[in-house]
Design a protein around this motif. Structure first.
Motif, PDB file in Angstrom:
ATOM      1  N   PHE A 116       0.828  -1.202   0.000  1.00  0.00           N
ATOM      2  CA  PHE A 116       0.000   0.000   0.000  1.00  0.00           C
ATOM      3  C   PHE A 116       0.867   1.259   0.000  1.00  0.00           C
ATOM      4  CE2 PHE A 116      -2.171   3.335   2.509  1.00  0.00           C
ATOM      5  CZ  PHE A 116      -3.250   3.577   1.681  1.00  0.00           C
ATOM      6  N   PHE A 117       1.853   1.308   0.870  1.00  0.00           N
ATOM      7  CA  PHE A 117       2.716   2.484   0.945  1.00  0.00           C
ATOM      8  C   PHE A 117       3.582   2.622  -0.305  1.00  0.00           C
ATOM      9  CE2 PHE A 117       2.356   2.127   5.778  1.00  0.00           C
ATOM     10  CZ  PHE A 117       1.423   3.152   5.852  1.00  0.00           C
ATOM     11  N   GLY A 118       3.942   1.495  -0.912  1.00  0.00           N
ATOM     12  CA  GLY A 118       4.685   1.560  -2.169  1.00  0.00           C
ATOM     13  C   GLY A 118       3.853   2.172  -3.280  1.00  0.00           C
ATOM     14  N   ILE A 119       2.587   1.763  -3.361  1.00  0.00           N
ATOM     15  CA  ILE A 119       1.690   2.323  -4.372  1.00  0.00           C
ATOM     16  C   ILE A 119       1.465   3.811  -4.125  1.00  0.00           C
ATOM     17  CG2 ILE A 119      -0.688   2.263  -5.235  1.00  0.00           C
ATOM     18  CD1 ILE A 119      -0.635  -0.774  -4.747  1.00  0.00           C
ATOM     19  N   ILE A 120       1.288   4.187  -2.851  1.00  0.00           N
ATOM     20  CA  ILE A 120       1.123   5.597  -2.497  1.00  0.00           C
ATOM     21  C   ILE A 120       2.322   6.413  -2.969  1.00  0.00           C
ATOM     22  CG2 ILE A 120       1.203   7.191  -0.532  1.00  0.00           C
ATOM     23  CD1 ILE A 120      -1.540   6.247  -0.872  1.00  0.00           C
ATOM     24  N   THR A 121       3.522   5.886  -2.727  1.00  0.00           N
ATOM     25  CA  THR A 121       4.742   6.615  -3.083  1.00  0.00           C
ATOM     26  C   THR A 121       4.852   6.809  -4.592  1.00  0.00           C
ATOM     27  OG1 THR A 121       5.876   5.696  -1.144  1.00  0.00           O
ATOM     28  CG2 THR A 121       7.257   6.631  -2.885  1.00  0.00           C
ATOM     29  N   LEU A 122       4.629   5.737  -5.359  1.00  0.00           N
ATOM     30  CA  LEU A 122       4.733   5.837  -6.816  1.00  0.00           C
ATOM     31  C   LEU A 122       3.661   6.756  -7.384  1.00  0.00           C
ATOM     32  CD1 LEU A 122       6.118   4.915  -9.397  1.00  0.00           C
ATOM     33  CD2 LEU A 122       4.625   2.899  -9.422  1.00  0.00           C
ATOM     34  N   SER A 157      -9.999   6.042 -10.953  1.00  0.00           N
ATOM     35  CA  SER A 157      -9.553   7.441 -10.965  1.00  0.00           C
ATOM     36  C   SER A 157      -8.170   7.573 -11.599  1.00  0.00           C
ATOM     37  CB  SER A 157      -9.542   8.007  -9.542  1.00  0.00           C
ATOM     38  OG  SER A 157      -8.433   7.532  -8.797  1.00  0.00           O
ATOM     39  N   ILE A 158      -7.298   6.614 -11.337  1.00  0.00           N
ATOM     40  CA  ILE A 158      -5.961   6.639 -11.944  1.00  0.00           C
ATOM     41  C   ILE A 158      -6.071   6.462 -13.453  1.00  0.00           C
ATOM     42  CG2 ILE A 158      -3.740   5.441 -12.063  1.00  0.00           C
ATOM     43  CD1 ILE A 158      -4.075   4.787  -9.083  1.00  0.00           C
ATOM     44  N   ALA A 159      -6.952   5.550 -13.871  1.00  0.00           N
ATOM     45  CA  ALA A 159      -7.172   5.353 -15.306  1.00  0.00           C
ATOM     46  C   ALA A 159      -7.724   6.625 -15.954  1.00  0.00           C
ATOM     47  CB  ALA A 159      -8.131   4.184 -15.534  1.00  0.00           C
ATOM     48  N   LEU A 160      -8.631   7.323 -15.253  1.00  0.00           N
ATOM     49  CA  LEU A 160      -9.168   8.582 -15.766  1.00  0.00           C
ATOM     50  C   LEU A 160      -8.070   9.630 -15.896  1.00  0.00           C
ATOM     51  CD1 LEU A 160     -11.512  10.485 -16.525  1.00  0.00           C
ATOM     52  CD2 LEU A 160     -11.848  10.891 -14.069  1.00  0.00           C
ATOM     53  N   ALA A 161      -7.197   9.699 -14.897  1.00  0.00           N
ATOM     54  CA  ALA A 161      -6.095  10.662 -14.947  1.00  0.00           C
ATOM     55  C   ALA A 161      -5.190  10.390 -16.139  1.00  0.00           C
ATOM     56  CB  ALA A 161      -5.297  10.607 -13.645  1.00  0.00           C
ATOM     57  N   ILE A 162      -4.908   9.119 -16.389  1.00  0.00           N
ATOM     58  CA  ILE A 162      -4.047   8.751 -17.525  1.00  0.00           C
ATOM     59  C   ILE A 162      -4.719   9.120 -18.849  1.00  0.00           C
ATOM     60  CG2 ILE A 162      -2.974   6.821 -18.751  1.00  0.00           C
ATOM     61  CD1 ILE A 162      -2.835   5.398 -15.965  1.00  0.00           C
ATOM     62  N   ALA A 163      -5.991   8.732 -18.968  1.00  0.00           N
ATOM     63  CA  ALA A 163      -6.705   8.929 -20.232  1.00  0.00           C
ATOM     64  C   ALA A 163      -6.869  10.405 -20.579  1.00  0.00           C
ATOM     65  CB  ALA A 163      -8.076   8.258 -20.158  1.00  0.00           C
ATOM     66  N   THR A 164      -7.003  11.263 -19.584  1.00  0.00           N
ATOM     67  CA  THR A 164      -7.218  12.691 -19.858  1.00  0.00           C
ATOM     68  C   THR A 164      -5.914  13.473 -19.913  1.00  0.00           C
ATOM     69  OG1 THR A 164      -7.571  13.103 -17.483  1.00  0.00           O
ATOM     70  CG2 THR A 164      -9.501  12.670 -18.834  1.00  0.00           C
ATOM     71  N   PHE A 165      -5.006  13.217 -18.972  1.00  0.00           N
ATOM     72  CA  PHE A 165      -3.800  14.033 -18.882  1.00  0.00           C
ATOM     73  C   PHE A 165      -2.810  13.713 -19.996  1.00  0.00           C
ATOM     74  CE2 PHE A 165       0.118  15.622 -16.780  1.00  0.00           C
ATOM     75  CZ  PHE A 165      -0.323  16.914 -16.547  1.00  0.00           C
ATOM     76  N   ILE A 190       0.572   4.577 -15.177  1.00  0.00           N
ATOM     77  CA  ILE A 190       0.268   3.254 -15.739  1.00  0.00           C
ATOM     78  C   ILE A 190       0.905   2.162 -14.890  1.00  0.00           C
ATOM     79  CG2 ILE A 190       0.713   1.735 -17.704  1.00  0.00           C
ATOM     80  CD1 ILE A 190       0.423   4.214 -19.509  1.00  0.00           C
ATOM     81  N   LEU A 191       2.151   2.356 -14.477  1.00  0.00           N
ATOM     82  CA  LEU A 191       2.816   1.392 -13.604  1.00  0.00           C
ATOM     83  C   LEU A 191       2.095   1.278 -12.261  1.00  0.00           C
ATOM     84  CD1 LEU A 191       6.564   2.335 -14.276  1.00  0.00           C
ATOM     85  CD2 LEU A 191       5.278   0.397 -15.209  1.00  0.00           C
ATOM     86  N   THR A 192       1.642   2.414 -11.739  1.00  0.00           N
ATOM     87  CA  THR A 192       0.879   2.406 -10.494  1.00  0.00           C
ATOM     88  C   THR A 192      -0.400   1.605 -10.654  1.00  0.00           C
ATOM     89  OG1 THR A 192       1.721   4.616  -9.949  1.00  0.00           O
ATOM     90  CG2 THR A 192      -0.211   3.846  -8.744  1.00  0.00           C
ATOM     91  N   LEU A 193      -1.102   1.832 -11.761  1.00  0.00           N
ATOM     92  CA  LEU A 193      -2.370   1.139 -12.004  1.00  0.00           C
ATOM     93  C   LEU A 193      -2.153  -0.359 -12.129  1.00  0.00           C
ATOM     94  CD1 LEU A 193      -5.403   1.347 -12.568  1.00  0.00           C
ATOM     95  CD2 LEU A 193      -4.859   1.739 -14.984  1.00  0.00           C
ATOM     96  N   ILE A 194      -1.127  -0.775 -12.850  1.00  0.00           N
ATOM     97  CA  ILE A 194      -0.826  -2.211 -12.990  1.00  0.00           C
ATOM     98  C   ILE A 194      -0.529  -2.824 -11.624  1.00  0.00           C
ATOM     99  CG2 ILE A 194       0.840  -3.861 -13.919  1.00  0.00           C
ATOM    100  CD1 ILE A 194       1.144  -1.971 -16.336  1.00  0.00           C
ATOM    101  N   TRP A 195       0.279  -2.143 -10.833  1.00  0.00           N
ATOM    102  CA  TRP A 195       0.621  -2.629  -9.488  1.00  0.00           C
ATOM    103  C   TRP A 195      -0.628  -2.751  -8.625  1.00  0.00           C
ATOM    104  CZ3 TRP A 195       4.779   0.159  -5.962  1.00  0.00           C
ATOM    105  CH2 TRP A 195       5.147  -0.709  -4.922  1.00  0.00           C
ATOM    106  N   LEU A 196      -1.490  -1.761  -8.722  1.00  0.00           N
ATOM    107  CA  LEU A 196      -2.717  -1.759  -7.930  1.00  0.00           C
ATOM    108  C   LEU A 196      -3.641  -2.899  -8.323  1.00  0.00           C
ATOM    109  CD1 LEU A 196      -4.378  -0.174  -5.814  1.00  0.00           C
ATOM    110  CD2 LEU A 196      -5.213   1.258  -7.680  1.00  0.00           C
ATOM    111  N   LEU A 197      -3.812  -3.122  -9.613  1.00  0.00           N
ATOM    112  CA  LEU A 197      -4.731  -4.161 -10.089  1.00  0.00           C
ATOM    113  C   LEU A 197      -4.213  -5.565  -9.815  1.00  0.00           C
ATOM    114  CD1 LEU A 197      -5.814  -2.593 -13.509  1.00  0.00           C
ATOM    115  CD2 LEU A 197      -7.132  -2.693 -11.384  1.00  0.00           C
TER     116      LEU A 197
END
Length: 421
Positions: free
Chosen positions: A228-234, A294-302, A409-416
């Protein structure tokens, strides 16, 4: 401090708890953005000296967070006294910053910022801890963090426009004097409401467990917490890069420096408006799935910001609005997820240290982004404010928009991939 019944999550109780998020967020922009400019332009201090002082204080600020969390947990019975101490330091330091000792302004600046940021950390960590140990359902924990973070975003908006409004027809010193006169009553009101709320709130607190004295390694032995803390950091590192570069991108890529305030207003306003949406989505789909969405939305828009050309201010405003929607989840859901873990794992006695750890990692990720983004761009040939070439345009766009999206994208993969979530 603990009551005998569960406090209903009424608007009154949520506001009494969450309002402290407003003065906490409000303090950040004047301290780190306006104060250095004030000391440089009005008091004639070297930007290099001010920058070095702020860098050292940021390091100290991050390193002391675990200590603050540990002491707050150890003396959990006196948490209200700890909060009062933090509020006094925050208010006194804020006043000192904008009422300098002209005979030795740099030393005064360093002392004032240290007092202010230490008070900020004490209040912030304990405020998050109180939200984390407030007896509530999983869905209500998201409501708790949403109210706190929405007040925080509103505080950012007010802080962004207040110096301009207060100092539009007067000198900067008088403008910042008025800013402190505005800030201190709001801080005192928020503290008073929070302390009153604490007298009746049902806070799940217990004495330190046997491993409460064994240090951080023991506390972080849990694979869940490390992940969890690793995902938060990335994720924070990915978000921090555009935060560091946004003004450079707006000025040198879009050619619209006069619109920077409007873009920030759109971004933060969208974050506030999105809070209820993410609350409902987290109820329906779960917090982890909603955070991933939300991370996917950020990627798709930004991602589209990398393709913007000079003058495309309307398109950038739309990107700010859509990525601002994702910001609401980034702020509200992770603290709520950690609060769920604390309740499920019965770690209320270490709640302060766990929230302090999340704060430390977030500050470290921001510092890393600050320390890497501009030097890397400098090596690539970019210099702020100079005439841009096509290559420099591409370099700035890739650094500002593409690199954060890759990290997201790396964060999203790690999270999923985390089945335990």
């Amino acid at each position: 401090m603990s009551g005998s019944h569960i406090v209903p999550l009424s608007m009154k109780n949520l506001a009494a708890y969450g309002l402290m998020g407003f003065p906490l967020a409000f303090a950040g922009l004047p301290v780190y953005l306006h104060a250095p400019d004030f000391y440089a332009t009005v008091l004639g201090q070297s930007l290099t000296s001010l920058g070095l002082v702020l860098l050292a204080l940021r390091i100290i600020d991050a390193v002391q967070d675990p200590l603050i969390g540990s002491l707050s947990d150890r003396f959990h019975g006196q948490r209200s006294i700890i909060l009062v101490l933090g509020v006094i330091m925050l208010g006194a330091g804020f006043w000192m910053i904008f009422h300098p000792l002209e005979s030795n302004p740099l030393t005064w600046f360093a002392s004032a910022v240290f007092i202010c940021t230490t008070g900020f950390s004490i209040v912030s960590i304990n405020l998050q801890t109180l939200g984390g140990i407030w007896r509530a359902s999983q869905n209500d924990r998201t409501k708790i963090t949403s109210w706190r973070e929405a007040f925080g975003l509103f505080g950012l908006l007010v802080a962004a426009i207040s110096p301009t409004l207060l100092g539009s027809t007067i000198n900067p010193a008088e403008g910042f004097h008025r800013l402190t006169l505005l800030y201190l009553p709001v801080l005192c009101l928020a503290a008073w409401l929070l302390l009153r709320w604490m007298t009746r709130a049902d806070l799940q607190q217990s004495a330190l467990s046997a491993d409460g004295h064994t240090g951080w390694c023991q506390l972080l032995k849990s694979p869940w917490r490390r992940t969890f803390f690793g995902i938060i950091t990335l994720n924070t590192f990915a978000s921090a890069i555009p935060a560091v570069l946004v003004l450079f991108f707006i000025r040198d890529r879009l050619g619209a420096p006069e619109q920077s305030g409007l873009f920030l207003l759109v971004y933060f306003s969208a974050g506030i408006l999105a809070m209820p949406i993410w609350l409902q989505l987290s109820k329906r789909f779960g917090k982890m799935r909603s955070w991933a969405l939300s991370i996917a939305l950020a990627i798709a828009t930004f991602f589209w910001a990398a393709f913007l050309q000079t003058g495309q201010v309307e398109a950038y405003a739309i990107i700010c609005a859509l990525s601002g929607l994702a910001l609401g989840a980034d702020l509200a859901l992770p603290p709520s997820i950690l609060a769920d873990h604390i309740a499920a794992d019965k770690r209320q006695a270490e709640a302060g240290r766990l929230f302090a750890c999340m704060t430390l990692l977030s500050k470290g990720a921001l510092a890393l982004a600050t320390g890497l983004a501009l030097p890397v761009l400098g090596i690539a040939g970019y210099q702020p404010g100079i005439l841009m070439t096509a290559d420099m345009d591409m370099t700035l766009s890739l650094a500002y928009a593409a690199s954060p999206c890759i990290l997201k994208i790396l964060t999203l993969i790690w999270l999923l991939r985390q089945n335990q979530f």
